[in-house]
Design an enzyme around this catalytic site. Sequence first.
Site, short mmCIF file in Angstrom:
data_model
loop_
_atom_site.label_atom_id
_atom_site.label_comp_id
_atom_site.label_asym_id
_atom_site.label_seq_id
_atom_site.Cartn_x
_atom_site.Cartn_y
_atom_site.Cartn_z
N HIS A 69 0.81 -1.21 0.00
CA HIS A 69 0.00 0.00 0.00
C HIS A 69 0.85 1.26 0.00
O HIS A 69 2.06 1.24 0.21
CB HIS A 69 -0.95 0.00 1.20
N CYS A 102 2.69 -5.52 6.64
CA CYS A 102 2.43 -5.12 5.25
C CYS A 102 3.64 -4.37 4.70
O CYS A 102 4.56 -4.02 5.43
CB CYS A 102 1.19 -4.25 5.18
#
Length: 407
Positions: free
Chosen positions: A292, A311
């Site tokens: 992201h 992440c």
Amino acid sequence: MGAAWAGDDDAGASQAEWAQKYDADPRLAVQRSSTPTLSPQTVAATEQAVQTYQAIVSKGGWVPVQAPANMHVGSNGRAVVALRQRLTISGDLDPEAGNSPVYDTFVEAAVKRFQARNGIGQTGVLTPATLAELNVPADTRLKQLQTNLVRLRSFSANLGERFVMANIPAAAVETVENGQVFSHHAAGVGKMDRQSPVMQTKAMDINFNPFWTVPASIIKKDLIPKMQADPTYLTSNHIRTYNKEGQEVSPSSINWNSLEATNYKFREDPSVENSLGVVRINIANPYGVYMHDTPTKGVFGDDFRFVSSGCIRVQNVRDYVAWLLKDNPGWDRSKIDEAIRSGERIDVKLTNPVPVYWVYITAWATPDGVVQFRDDIYQRDGFGTVTAANVASDEQNDAVEPAISQE
């Protein structure tokens, strides 16, 4: 830069010498490689690096450099001579540069080369992190290369015409197309206690202007303590609270001195300040992780980028997403920018899912002979080579993490 460090000799006596401008040997410059980290060419280059380091070890390796922190151009003394010798052994300084006790621009360029090979900002200054990496023993570096050669060989088969590689210890992402690196991206990856997993998967779809749902682990570790310290935290950060029936409720209705909050869902509204930034790339996996954007882009300029909860945050994410959507008709860069400007949640499924490899490579070489090392941040090599990371984490980890841990 401050006053020169005089060391054992008189700095003034060498003033005229180091004040001259020296041009470093361009052959020693580290260029960004277009060869994929996961490729037969990297395997071959790393095999050659193993031989090179076997020869260095057989000759006794190198002696640890004892030097004051932050030596720079203008410093002089016996420590500079020791630094020259160390940099010469590893191929960062041309032997013809000599053994002068002066930290001239030849030494500065050699330090920059060494920093580039070790994932450290190229300042040319002998920072504590740089010194820590310099003093990793040669036999440890050899073992590191041998261990990672096995890892690299496991990825030497055909990985696809187009694929993404995220190297966790390097905190870096490559997009690869037709055997060449198409783009390089700095990344933010998992902290030591919230590690990014090694896996092979595929990028499936893109969420523009995504919501962010706070994971259960972060509710316990971060959100509850934040709310105990500041009852307005959720409201101030545009995070809504929902009960099990999906109804929005007031945060004040929850007992924050217990684990009651784990029974609720917390979702951050889309915005440029959203913890996921303006783009989320979904990859199929059982770990609940993804790639992201981030609103805290300053992290990409740091040497230490082990800052997430597993992440991976991607620098220049719009370019990355444009490459992923290459086979989706109509989704060029202008369309992507338009989608982001709209502020609306837009989901796009990739026409052709792209293979994604999250790998753990701490040592490799490129066909031009440059040998790269990164800290064994998760202690998977077994040689205790977390050095510069220890220095950086103490100084930077608190500073780079805004609000609660992202993802």
